[in-house]
Motif scaffolding. Structure first.
Motif, PDB file in Angstrom:
ATOM      1  N   ILE A 197     143.564  75.927  12.323  1.00 37.01           N
ATOM      2  CA  ILE A 197     142.212  76.114  12.871  1.00 37.01           C
ATOM      3  C   ILE A 197     142.027  77.541  13.370  1.00 37.01           C
ATOM      4  O   ILE A 197     140.999  78.178  13.093  1.00 37.01           O
ATOM      5  CB  ILE A 197     141.933  75.084  13.990  1.00 37.01           C
ATOM      6  CG1 ILE A 197     141.797  73.687  13.392  1.00 37.01           C
ATOM      7  CG2 ILE A 197     140.680  75.454  14.785  1.00 37.01           C
ATOM      8  CD1 ILE A 197     141.779  72.564  14.416  1.00 37.01           C
ATOM      9  N   LEU A 198     143.014  78.065  14.100  1.00 38.02           N
ATOM     10  CA  LEU A 198     142.917  79.439  14.611  1.00 38.02           C
ATOM     11  C   LEU A 198     142.846  80.454  13.470  1.00 38.02           C
ATOM     12  O   LEU A 198     142.070  81.411  13.526  1.00 38.02           O
ATOM     13  CB  LEU A 198     144.109  79.758  15.513  1.00 38.02           C
ATOM     14  CG  LEU A 198     144.140  79.053  16.864  1.00 38.02           C
ATOM     15  CD1 LEU A 198     145.497  79.233  17.530  1.00 38.02           C
ATOM     16  CD2 LEU A 198     143.014  79.572  17.753  1.00 38.02           C
ATOM     17  N   CYS A 199     143.635  80.235  12.449  1.00 34.88           N
ATOM     18  CA  CYS A 199     143.669  81.172  11.326  1.00 34.88           C
ATOM     19  C   CYS A 199     142.378  81.102  10.507  1.00 34.88           C
ATOM     20  O   CYS A 199     141.842  82.135  10.104  1.00 34.88           O
ATOM     21  CB  CYS A 199     144.898  80.880  10.468  1.00 34.88           C
ATOM     22  SG  CYS A 199     145.704  82.347   9.832  1.00 34.88           S
ATOM     23  N   ILE A 200     141.873  79.910  10.278  1.00 36.06           N
ATOM     24  CA  ILE A 200     140.616  79.773   9.526  1.00 36.06           C
ATOM     25  C   ILE A 200     139.456  80.367  10.323  1.00 36.06           C
ATOM     26  O   ILE A 200     138.592  81.053   9.761  1.00 36.06           O
ATOM     27  CB  ILE A 200     140.355  78.300   9.153  1.00 36.06           C
ATOM     28  CG1 ILE A 200     141.334  77.863   8.058  1.00 36.06           C
ATOM     29  CG2 ILE A 200     138.919  78.088   8.696  1.00 36.06           C
ATOM     30  CD1 ILE A 200     141.259  76.392   7.697  1.00 36.06           C
ATOM     31  N   ARG A 216     139.470  82.665   0.766  1.00 38.01           N
ATOM     32  CA  ARG A 216     139.942  83.240   2.025  1.00 38.01           C
ATOM     33  C   ARG A 216     140.291  82.141   3.034  1.00 38.01           C
ATOM     34  O   ARG A 216     141.296  82.220   3.732  1.00 38.01           O
ATOM     35  CB  ARG A 216     138.891  84.176   2.602  1.00 38.01           C
ATOM     36  CG  ARG A 216     138.843  85.514   1.909  1.00 38.01           C
ATOM     37  CD  ARG A 216     137.609  86.317   2.285  1.00 38.01           C
ATOM     38  NE  ARG A 216     137.739  87.720   1.946  1.00 38.01           N
ATOM     39  CZ  ARG A 216     137.744  88.220   0.730  1.00 38.01           C
ATOM     40  NH1 ARG A 216     137.626  87.415  -0.305  1.00 38.01           N
ATOM     41  NH2 ARG A 216     137.872  89.508   0.521  1.00 38.01           N
ATOM     42  N   LEU A 217     139.438  81.125   3.109  1.00 35.82           N
ATOM     43  CA  LEU A 217     139.682  80.043   4.069  1.00 35.82           C
ATOM     44  C   LEU A 217     140.918  79.226   3.689  1.00 35.82           C
ATOM     45  O   LEU A 217     141.701  78.840   4.565  1.00 35.82           O
ATOM     46  CB  LEU A 217     138.447  79.150   4.178  1.00 35.82           C
ATOM     47  CG  LEU A 217     137.179  79.845   4.690  1.00 35.82           C
ATOM     48  CD1 LEU A 217     136.019  78.856   4.721  1.00 35.82           C
ATOM     49  CD2 LEU A 217     137.392  80.492   6.037  1.00 35.82           C
ATOM     50  N   VAL A 235     148.403  80.400   5.543  1.00 41.71           N
ATOM     51  CA  VAL A 235     149.107  81.337   6.422  1.00 41.71           C
ATOM     52  C   VAL A 235     149.337  80.703   7.789  1.00 41.71           C
ATOM     53  O   VAL A 235     150.447  80.751   8.337  1.00 41.71           O
ATOM     54  CB  VAL A 235     148.327  82.676   6.543  1.00 41.71           C
ATOM     55  CG1 VAL A 235     148.856  83.523   7.687  1.00 41.71           C
ATOM     56  CG2 VAL A 235     148.392  83.447   5.231  1.00 41.71           C
ATOM     57  N   GLY A 236     148.306  80.086   8.341  1.00 39.61           N
ATOM     58  CA  GLY A 236     148.449  79.426   9.639  1.00 39.61           C
ATOM     59  C   GLY A 236     149.491  78.322   9.612  1.00 39.61           C
ATOM     60  O   GLY A 236     150.301  78.192  10.534  1.00 39.61           O
ATOM     61  N   VAL A 248     142.659  89.201   9.129  1.00 42.21           N
ATOM     62  CA  VAL A 248     143.175  89.977   7.996  1.00 42.21           C
ATOM     63  C   VAL A 248     142.914  89.236   6.687  1.00 42.21           C
ATOM     64  O   VAL A 248     142.485  89.838   5.696  1.00 42.21           O
ATOM     65  CB  VAL A 248     144.678  90.279   8.178  1.00 42.21           C
ATOM     66  CG1 VAL A 248     145.293  90.813   6.895  1.00 42.21           C
ATOM     67  CG2 VAL A 248     144.885  91.255   9.326  1.00 42.21           C
ATOM     68  N   THR A 249     143.137  87.939   6.668  1.00 40.22           N
ATOM     69  CA  THR A 249     142.893  87.158   5.457  1.00 40.22           C
ATOM     70  C   THR A 249     141.413  87.164   5.101  1.00 40.22           C
ATOM     71  O   THR A 249     141.057  87.196   3.924  1.00 40.22           O
ATOM     72  CB  THR A 249     143.407  85.717   5.627  1.00 40.22           C
ATOM     73  OG1 THR A 249     144.787  85.758   6.010  1.00 40.22           O
ATOM     74  CG2 THR A 249     143.262  84.919   4.353  1.00 40.22           C
TER      75      THR A 249
END
Length: 162
Positions: free
Chosen positions: A110-113, A86-87, A93-94, A18-19
């Motif tokens: 790491i999962l979110c990026i 975004r990253l 967020v993560g 989403v991000t």
């Protein structure tokens, strides 16, 4: 146990996706969930994300992003500056989700990026392909992408908060 696995294997990467699609959407939705008390951030470094003013500010940023995304001179989300933003936000967020869950911040970031990279590039390519195949204007497809980002963030936060 199953909910924990779904959170780490599906929900956190989905927040990243989403991000990658819309930089501020996951952050805004996360802040509203935290403000409502569904993501406990008291006594963590991320306490500020659960404040009403934070939820409002990020919601305004998200709405602004929806508008700016439809403008013809808006740079591609895969250009260096938008991609880096975004990253960075995906990492934030993560980290906030991990703080609320008392989980591993490094794994969550790491999962979110990783999800944000997928969301940015796949979102760009899918949107472009739909516009080409339907021979349509970009903005209706962008509106569907906006809605998908909002629904994806709400779904992911629903899983995160159980």
């Amino acid at each position: 146990m199953a909910l924990t696995m779904m959170t780490w294997l599906f929900a956190i990467p989905l927040l990243g996706v989403v991000t990658g699609m819309r930089t501020m959407t996951a952050m805004a939705i996360l802040c509203w969930f935290a403000y409502a008390g569904h993501l406990p951030l008291d006594d963590t470094w991320a306490f500020w994300a659960a404040k009403l003013i934070t939820a409002i500010v990020f919601s305004i940023f998200a709405i602004g992003e929806y508008v700016v995304d439809k403008l013809p001179k808006t740079p591609s989300r895969t250009a260096p500056f938008p991609l880096i933003a975004r990253l960075v936000f995906a990492g934030l967020v993560g980290a906030i989700v991990a703080a609320g869950l008392n989980g591993s911040g490094v794994e969550s970031v790491i999962l979110c990026i990783g999800g944000a990279l997928v969301g940015a590039f796949a979102g760009f390519l899918i949107r472009r392909e739909i516009v080409i195949r339907l021979n349509s204007k970009d903005w209706p497809v962008a509106l569907v992408e906006d809605a998908s980002a909002i629904l994806g963030a709400v779904l992911a936060m629903g899983i995160v908060t159980g």
